[in-house]
Design a protein around this motif. Structure first.
Motif, PDB file in Angstrom:
ATOM      1  N   LEU A   1       0.859  -1.183   0.000  1.00 23.13           N
ATOM      2  CA  LEU A   1       0.000   0.000   0.000  1.00 23.13           C
ATOM      3  C   LEU A   1       0.897   1.235   0.000  1.00 23.13           C
ATOM      4  N   TRP A   2       0.822   2.025  -1.072  1.00 22.77           N
ATOM      5  CA  TRP A   2       1.648   3.220  -1.194  1.00 22.77           C
ATOM      6  C   TRP A   2       0.932   4.411  -0.566  1.00 22.77           C
ATOM      7  N   PHE A   3       1.685   5.252   0.108  1.00 19.72           N
ATOM      8  CA  PHE A   3       1.147   6.477   0.689  1.00 19.72           C
ATOM      9  C   PHE A   3       1.227   7.607  -0.338  1.00 19.72           C
ATOM     10  N   GLU A   4       0.145   8.353  -0.448  1.00 23.04           N
ATOM     11  CA  GLU A   4       0.111   9.541  -1.295  1.00 23.04           C
ATOM     12  C   GLU A   4      -0.490  10.685  -0.489  1.00 23.04           C
ATOM     13  N   PRO A   5       0.318  11.682  -0.131  1.00 19.41           N
ATOM     14  CA  PRO A   5       1.743  11.843  -0.401  1.00 19.41           C
ATOM     15  C   PRO A   5       2.602  11.063   0.589  1.00 19.41           C
ATOM     16  N   VAL A   6       3.894  11.082   0.366  1.00 19.99           N
ATOM     17  CA  VAL A   6       4.850  10.425   1.258  1.00 19.99           C
ATOM     18  C   VAL A   6       4.824  11.118   2.614  1.00 19.99           C
ATOM     19  N   LEU A   7       5.036  10.345   3.682  1.00 23.41           N
ATOM     20  CA  LEU A   7       5.061  10.914   5.025  1.00 23.41           C
ATOM     21  C   LEU A   7       6.274  11.831   5.178  1.00 23.41           C
ATOM     22  N   ALA A   8       6.022  13.034   5.649  1.00 26.98           N
ATOM     23  CA  ALA A   8       7.112  14.007   5.796  1.00 26.98           C
ATOM     24  C   ALA A   8       7.798  13.898   7.154  1.00 26.98           C
ATOM     25  N   THR A   9       7.033  13.513   8.188  1.00 35.58           N
ATOM     26  CA  THR A   9       7.583  13.380   9.532  1.00 35.58           C
ATOM     27  C   THR A   9       7.056  12.100  10.165  1.00 35.58           C
ATOM     28  N   SER A  10       7.681  11.684  11.255  1.00 37.80           N
ATOM     29  CA  SER A  10       7.221  10.497  11.973  1.00 37.80           C
ATOM     30  C   SER A  10       5.819  10.706  12.535  1.00 37.80           C
ATOM     31  N   ASP A  11       5.503  11.933  12.904  1.00 37.32           N
ATOM     32  CA  ASP A  11       4.190  12.226  13.481  1.00 37.32           C
ATOM     33  C   ASP A  11       3.057  12.119  12.467  1.00 37.32           C
ATOM     34  N   ASP A  12       3.388  12.034  11.190  1.00 36.07           N
ATOM     35  CA  ASP A  12       2.353  11.943  10.163  1.00 36.07           C
ATOM     36  C   ASP A  12       1.754  10.542  10.048  1.00 36.07           C
ATOM     37  N   LEU A  13       2.411   9.539  10.628  1.00 33.58           N
ATOM     38  CA  LEU A  13       1.983   8.160  10.396  1.00 33.58           C
ATOM     39  C   LEU A  13       0.612   7.865  10.983  1.00 33.58           C
ATOM     40  N   ARG A  14       0.411   8.122  12.249  1.00 27.02           N
ATOM     41  CA  ARG A  14      -0.864   7.762  12.878  1.00 27.02           C
ATOM     42  C   ARG A  14      -2.048   8.449  12.200  1.00 27.02           C
ATOM     43  N   PRO A  15      -2.019   9.770  11.972  1.00 25.99           N
ATOM     44  CA  PRO A  15      -3.156  10.391  11.269  1.00 25.99           C
ATOM     45  C   PRO A  15      -3.398   9.798   9.890  1.00 25.99           C
ATOM     46  N   ARG A  16      -2.331   9.383   9.181  1.00 20.66           N
ATOM     47  CA  ARG A  16      -2.510   8.821   7.854  1.00 20.66           C
ATOM     48  C   ARG A  16      -3.242   7.477   7.934  1.00 20.66           C
ATOM     49  N   LEU A  17      -2.879   6.637   8.907  1.00 18.20           N
ATOM     50  CA  LEU A  17      -3.534   5.345   9.051  1.00 18.20           C
ATOM     51  C   LEU A  17      -5.009   5.512   9.420  1.00 18.20           C
ATOM     52  N   VAL A  18      -5.304   6.456  10.294  1.00 19.40           N
ATOM     53  CA  VAL A  18      -6.696   6.731  10.669  1.00 19.40           C
ATOM     54  C   VAL A  18      -7.476   7.245   9.469  1.00 19.40           C
ATOM     55  N   GLN A  19      -6.868   8.160   8.723  1.00 19.48           N
ATOM     56  CA  GLN A  19      -7.519   8.722   7.540  1.00 19.48           C
ATOM     57  C   GLN A  19      -7.826   7.636   6.510  1.00 19.48           C
ATOM     58  N   LEU A  20      -6.889   6.739   6.264  1.00 19.74           N
ATOM     59  CA  LEU A  20      -7.102   5.667   5.293  1.00 19.74           C
ATOM     60  C   LEU A  20      -8.270   4.780   5.697  1.00 19.74           C
ATOM     61  N   ALA A  21      -8.329   4.427   6.975  1.00 18.11           N
ATOM     62  CA  ALA A  21      -9.415   3.562   7.446  1.00 18.11           C
ATOM     63  C   ALA A  21     -10.757   4.268   7.318  1.00 18.11           C
TER      64      ALA A  21
END
Length: 246
Positions: A220-240
């Motif tokens: 699963l590719w992220f669009e856009p790429v994560l810029a910081t470590s703190d971006d990971l959790r919000p991205r996973l929540v957003q995807l779900a």
């Protein structure tokens, strides 16, 4: 007669294909130089990737290629699995570079990511005659099929992870697998079109995450790429959330 240049211009589609092969393949052909004859020798190995995308592998000191790499770290890797029909119709990625035996913290991180892809290797990963290695990519060649040859550099394949990402990733993977199996199933089945299964996250990097169900892999590719470590959790929540809403 001048040599004909068969290489195609490198574009984002080719880079994505090369990175997909790099992140997705579970095994590779390892080519080394025999320390006695200087001739080439090859073997099949299991592979995974570091957060950066660098290939990592586990081999025994009893194997011929272990001694070969100790004598001369120059090596080659070829990744790409053929399917039905003509094997040459399937994409493959050839890498040239040097192998580096891992120690300390980097070995610990490599061990965790490798065993997430190859859990059966846990039976012998810590035997004294086994060691984890990383492959330092210097150049690469992508053959995406007929008339689709591309030359790539390490910068086309690898990434620099945000500060603290490698340390944070282990906890994020464990938390998702233990507490959010439903979200992982949504990623696999709805976002990627995979069939139902016991999907779990094997690894995460700033460009995406690798899901596995037994020997089956999905990227699963992220669009856009994560810029910081703190971006990971919000991205996973957003995807779900986005997937549940479909």
């Amino acid at each position: 007669m001048p040599k004909r240049n068969v290489l195609q211009p490198l574009d984002d589609e080719a880079r994505r294909l090369a990175k997909t092969l790099l992140r997705s393949e579970r095994h590779a052909a390892l080519a080394t130089l025999d320390p006695e004859t200087g001739g080439p020798a090859s073997s099949r190995i299991n592979v995974a990737t570091a957060v950066s995308g660098a290939p990592i592998f586990l081999i025994s000191r009893l194997s011929a290629h272990f001694g070969a790499l100790e004598a001369d770290p120059r090596a080659g890797l070829m990744l790409g699995s053929p399917g039905a029909g003509d094997p040459l119709a399937y994409p493959r990625l050839s890498l040239q570079g040097k192998a580096i035996m891992l120690q300390g913290d980097v070995r610990h991180q490599a061990r965790r990511r490798f065993l997430a892809r190859h859990p059966r290797s846990d039976l012998y990963a810590d035997f004294t005659d086994f060691a984890f290695w990383s492959f330092d990519i210097e150049r690469a060649s992508l053959n995406g099929g007929f008339a689709r040859a591309h030359a790539l550099s390490a910068s086309d394949l690898l990434l620099s992870a945000p500060h603290g990402f490698a340390d944070m990733e282990a906890g994020a993977v464990q938390h998702m697998n233990e507490d959010h199996a439903d979200a992982i199933a949504i990623y696999a089945e709805r976002l990627l079109g995979c069939g139902p299964g016991q999907w779990r996250i094997a690894s995460i990097d700033p460009e995406g995450m690798d899901l596995i169900d037994g020997d089956t892999h999905a990227r699963l590719w992220f669009e856009p790429v994560l810029a910081t470590s703190d971006d990971l959790r919000p991205r996973l929540v957003q995807l779900a959330k986005e997937t549940r809403a479909r």
